[in-house]
Design a protein around this motif. Structure first.
Motif, PDB file in Angstrom:
ATOM      1  N   THR A 273       0.809  -1.221   0.000  1.00 50.15           N
ATOM      2  CA  THR A 273       0.000   0.000   0.000  1.00 50.15           C
ATOM      3  C   THR A 273       0.840   1.267   0.000  1.00 50.15           C
ATOM      4  O   THR A 273       0.587   2.196  -0.792  1.00 50.15           O
ATOM      5  N   ASP A 274       1.841   1.342   0.881  1.00 54.67           N
ATOM      6  CA  ASP A 274       2.620   2.573   0.957  1.00 54.67           C
ATOM      7  C   ASP A 274       3.390   2.826  -0.331  1.00 54.67           C
ATOM      8  O   ASP A 274       3.596   3.973  -0.741  1.00 54.67           O
ATOM      9  N   ALA A 275       3.807   1.745  -1.007  1.00 55.76           N
ATOM     10  CA  ALA A 275       4.536   1.896  -2.264  1.00 55.76           C
ATOM     11  C   ALA A 275       3.623   2.414  -3.378  1.00 55.76           C
ATOM     12  O   ALA A 275       4.084   3.115  -4.287  1.00 55.76           O
ATOM     13  N   ILE A 276       2.332   2.096  -3.323  1.00 58.47           N
ATOM     14  CA  ILE A 276       1.398   2.610  -4.333  1.00 58.47           C
ATOM     15  C   ILE A 276       1.364   4.131  -4.268  1.00 58.47           C
ATOM     16  O   ILE A 276       1.492   4.822  -5.288  1.00 58.47           O
ATOM     17  N   SER A 277       1.214   4.675  -3.059  1.00 57.84           N
ATOM     18  CA  SER A 277       1.163   6.137  -2.901  1.00 57.84           C
ATOM     19  C   SER A 277       2.461   6.781  -3.349  1.00 57.84           C
ATOM     20  O   SER A 277       2.452   7.809  -4.039  1.00 57.84           O
ATOM     21  N   PHE A 278       3.587   6.174  -2.965  1.00 57.86           N
ATOM     22  CA  PHE A 278       4.878   6.760  -3.332  1.00 57.86           C
ATOM     23  C   PHE A 278       5.073   6.733  -4.848  1.00 57.86           C
ATOM     24  O   PHE A 278       5.563   7.709  -5.438  1.00 57.86           O
ATOM     25  N   GLU A 307      -5.729   7.594   6.815  1.00 55.00           N
ATOM     26  CA  GLU A 307      -4.554   7.113   7.536  1.00 55.00           C
ATOM     27  C   GLU A 307      -3.281   7.855   7.145  1.00 55.00           C
ATOM     28  O   GLU A 307      -2.220   7.608   7.695  1.00 55.00           O
ATOM     29  N   GLU A 308      -3.380   8.792   6.217  1.00 53.25           N
ATOM     30  CA  GLU A 308      -2.199   9.486   5.724  1.00 53.25           C
ATOM     31  C   GLU A 308      -1.554  10.319   6.831  1.00 53.25           C
ATOM     32  O   GLU A 308      -2.243  10.954   7.637  1.00 53.25           O
ATOM     33  N   GLN A 313       0.589  14.624   3.931  1.00 53.67           N
ATOM     34  CA  GLN A 313      -0.437  15.585   3.535  1.00 53.67           C
ATOM     35  C   GLN A 313       0.187  16.953   3.254  1.00 53.67           C
ATOM     36  O   GLN A 313      -0.147  17.612   2.260  1.00 53.67           O
ATOM     37  N   ALA A 314       1.109  17.377   4.112  1.00 51.28           N
ATOM     38  CA  ALA A 314       1.731  18.692   3.947  1.00 51.28           C
ATOM     39  C   ALA A 314       2.534  18.766   2.652  1.00 51.28           C
ATOM     40  O   ALA A 314       2.451  19.764   1.918  1.00 51.28           O
TER      41      ALA A 314
END
Length: 797
Positions: A273-278, A307-308, A313-314
């Protein structure tokens, strides 16, 4: 009836060889190319993968077959699982309660498939685990002390050296980190631990790329990681991410975009999941480099979950605000209030829950620039002060934007002389820092503070900077290497020259600016098309450039802390470093081969040349026949008869012309100007109509054979008949039909073809330049392929 005993033994032997589950009479073929994730380590033993599972959850993905009945067993006992169609294959998610043999069975039509994975429990080394905890806590010396022991075997030695390498990396000791990672990789290779090998090869690529500026060495490390990741698929995402980052710095944003898309694909397949966002964030970064800011902004808008983290977000809010500012600078009517709200929210986060001084100063600078655009110089001045307070010693890139904002504030307050001093100072500093983008910005802003001949002179200087830089080869300097405003100096120069009555110079400036963009695209295309030897020279030159860039930036940063008496010595060193950096940049360009010619052809007496230049308020239309040039302004696009709008004012110049050369601006590209009515008939009924590139990127082949491409998609029988009929009337021709018309085959034949006849499908892109001709095998021929070709056919049908 029971078969004879000997046949039973033979059947059992074949069952063992082909993977038949015990007690089952079905014959199972191996399920190929199964990817799996969530393993602490991956080891292959006698052809069977072994996964030391982290936790009890595992994700599998396989491409074929997608449909069919499935069963998953652990040592013969069925396990519940979830199955979904994901990214061109089938994803299976399940929990594994214990170690054992995991087996997947698939029944699809008349086919039977089987795949096996050995599940093991991780066996952590307590000493290494404690050293890792100390490293993450920042106790690097204590972690190093724990690792001074003799390991029991090659695998443990590799784990120890890998951790020692990461400690060296944390200390900024790139050379030692590289040596230790290489030692670890050798022992992982020997012991057959593919996941560990892939992980450390990726880390080695990072060290070589980011710390050592060894771009070709980073590519070599990534090649090792890619091979290892075939057997440890969850690292395919990390390999693609690192490859994309390297491509961005190697001036190949289109390649970077493809890598980031691949990273996202594999992250979705294995639910990382975290790799998708990155990967999506990096895709947005590549789109920004390509100038596709609206796509980048839409991508960033799609991110973000409950959960971000506050920091994520910033950073996204800050980037989104910056993209809105760039859109404004490019002439869009972007809503600035939401962009300002994003920048202000990011600034609050960077001051509070996510303290980042660099990011705080950056966000404050964006707030300042947006406030100047909104006409509030006092609020902009306050934001500038906040940026300087957050980061008194800024890197030059950010400092240049803050100076730009200060100049805008001065102009908004009517303090023209103060603004000129600010921008002259920025121009000198940018030249000293070998920062063409900032130097161009200073020239543009100076032009805004002048009028008449002085304005023209400054705009010509700005255009000369772009010519020298060849605009579109991003060397990694600046947040906006492909500046959103660069077309503005050309448009402003054209308008100023028209106002002064120098129409010949105005048309020449317009044509040169258009040609420059195409020449830059041609050079960027060459990066993608370099052979291995030339690519090596290109990467080596880029590495030397980045080393020189870092040294120069360090020297410039020293100026903040030196006394006046010491500055002369430092400035002498800076000047020498800048000269070296410029020579290195020249070396990099030479690796791309001879630059496309900047010479423009003079139209013949029988050619009518029509050019549309978009300016701040509408368009300036040019008509030329022989030595006569005319120009007129249009405030809006044509609402009805495009011919009346475009050509009627030049009717006497157009009359009797044998050829009509059209140069429409991008905003007019949807108009079929060649078919526009002129004196009761379509324009092309009066003369041959051409849309010249105005850039001689490659010689034309005149002696070669015709190249005929027919039905690459194998779905146009009429196209095959058309080309077969044409080929029958030619003595010699190269004909590529159907599946034979691949990109490689077409590129090989294109350079020597006397003309090209293409009968197939096209694909319209979102940016014009990403449109293609579709070829076989899901490949395509792009404008960049043509521009990078050593020769092109003089005629295309």
């Amino acid at each position: 009836m029971k078969p004879p005993e000997r046949k039973t033994h033979l059947a059992m032997a074949f069952a063992v060889a082909l993977g038949v589950p015990e007690g089952n009479d079905e014959i199972f073929a191996p399920l190929e190319d199964v990817a799996f994730g969530s393993c602490e380590s991956v080891h292959h033993e006698r052809g069977t993968p072994r996964c030391a599972l982290e936790g009890d959850a595992i994700t599998l993905w396989f491409r074929e077959p997608i449909d069919g009945e499935m069963r998953v067993d652990l040592d013969g006992a069925a396990l519940p699982f979830r199955s979904n169609a994901v990214e061109g294959g089938r994803q299976i998610a399940l929990r594994v309660p214990s170690a054992g043999t995991l087996t997947v069975y698939v029944w699809s039509d008349d086919e039977r498939y089987r795949w096996t994975l050995s599940i093991a429990n991780p066996t952590p080394n307590e000493t290494l685990a404690e050293a890792q905890r100390l490293r993450q806590a920042g106790d690097l010396d204590e972690a190093s002390a724990l690792l001074r022991y003799e390991p029991a075997d090659d695998f443990e030695r590799a784990e120890r050296d890998s951790l020692r390498g990461r400690i060296a990396l944390s200390k900024g000791e790139g050379a030692e980190a590289e040596e230790l990672l290489q030692q670890a990789m050798h022992n992982y290779q020997t012991s057959g631990h593919h996941a560990h090998l892939a992980r450390d090869a990726i880390a080695l690529a990072y060290v070589r790329h980011q710390l050592r500026f060894d771009f070709s060495g980073a590519e070599e490390a990534l090649a090792i990681a890619q091979r290892a990741a075939r057997l440890a698929a969850e690292f395919r995402t990390d390999v693609a991410l690192q490859a994309g980052s390297l491509a961005l710095d190697a001036a190949s944003p289109a390649d970077a975009l493809a890598h980031f898309e691949d990273a996202e694909r594999w992250a979705r397949r294995l639910r990382i999941t975290d790799a998708i966002s990155f990967a999506l964030e990096m895709r947005a970064k590549a789109l920004m480099r390509l100038g596709r800011r609206q796509e980048a902004a839409a991508l960033l808008d799609s991110l973000g979950t409950e959960e971000e983290s506050v920091c994520a977000q910033a950073h996204r809010q800050s980037t989104r605000a910056w993209l809105a500012f760039l859109d404004l600078e490019a002439g869009s009517t972007h809503a600035l209030r939401p962009a300002l709200a994003d920048a202000q929210a990011a600034l609050r986060h960077f001051r509070g829950a996510c303290p980042r001084k660099n990011s705080e100063a950056d966000a404050a600078g964006t707030v300042a620039l947006l406030q100047t655009a909104l006409g509030d110089p006092d609020a902009a001045a306050l934001a500038i002060a906040e940026a300087r307070e957050a980061l008194p010693q800024m890197a030059f890139d950010l400092a240049s934007w803050i100076a730009d904002a200060e100049g805008r504030v001065a102009l908004a307050r009517g303090e023209t002389e103060a603004a000129i001093r600010i921008y002259e100072g920025l121009r000198v500093a940018a030249s000293q820092a070998v920062h063409p983008e900032a130097e161009w910005r200073a020239a543009w802003s100076l032009a805004e503070a002048h009028a008449g001949p002085e304005r023209i002179e400054i705009l010509e200087r700005a255009e000369a900077l772009l010519e020298a830089e060849v605009e579109s080869i991003p060397m990694g300097a600046g947040r906006d290497t492909l500046s959103s405003r660069r077309h503005r100096t050309a448009a402003a120069l054209v308008a100023a020259l028209v106002d002064e009555g120098d129409l010949h110079a105005a048309l020449l400036a317009a044509r040169r600016a258009r040609s420059r963009g195409l020449r830059a695209l041609a050079l960027r295309s060459r990066v993608h098309a370099l052979d291995s030897e030339s690519r090596q020279a290109w990467l080596d030159a880029l590495g030397r450039y980045q080393q020189g860039r870092a040294a120069l930036d360090r020297s410039l940063a020293e100026r903040w802390s030196l006394t006046e008496s010491s500055l002369a010595i430092l400035d002498s060193r800076i000047e020498a470093e800048a000269r070296t950096l410029r020579r290195t940049l020249d070396d990099a360009y030479r690796a791309l081969g001879e630059q496309p010619s900047a010479d423009l052809q003079t139209p013949g007496e029988d050619t009518f040349l029509w050019f549309a230049q978009q300016v701040d308020r509408g368009w300036i239309l040019f008509g030329q026949r022989g030595s006569e040039v005319r120009a007129l302004r249009r405030l809006a696009q044509p609402q009805g008869n495009a011919g009346s709008w475009a050509f009627d004012p030049f009717a006497d110049l157009l009359e009797g012309a044998a050829r009509i050369a059209l140069f429409p601006t991008a905003a007019l590209s949807a108009l079929d100007l060649h078919a526009a009515p002129f004196r009761g008939e379509p324009l092309l009924a009066h003369a041959e109509v051409v849309y010249p590139l105005d850039v001689p990127t490659a010689p034309s082949a005149t002696e070669g054979e015709p190249l005929l491409i027919s039905d690459p998609g194998s779905d146009l029988p009429g196209a095959r008949r058309e080309v077969d009929a044409l080929a029958g009337g030619l003595e010699h021709a190269t004909v590529l039909r159907g599946e034979a018309a691949t990109r490689d085959a077409v590129l090989q034949a294109l350079g020597g073809a006397s003309f090209l006849h293409f009968a197939g499908h096209g694909s319209e892109g979102t940016q014009g330049w990403d449109s293609t001709l579709r070829l076989a095998g899901e490949t395509a021929l792009s404008p960049e392929d043509v521009l990078a070709s050593p020769a092109v056919p003089p005629m295309v049908i």
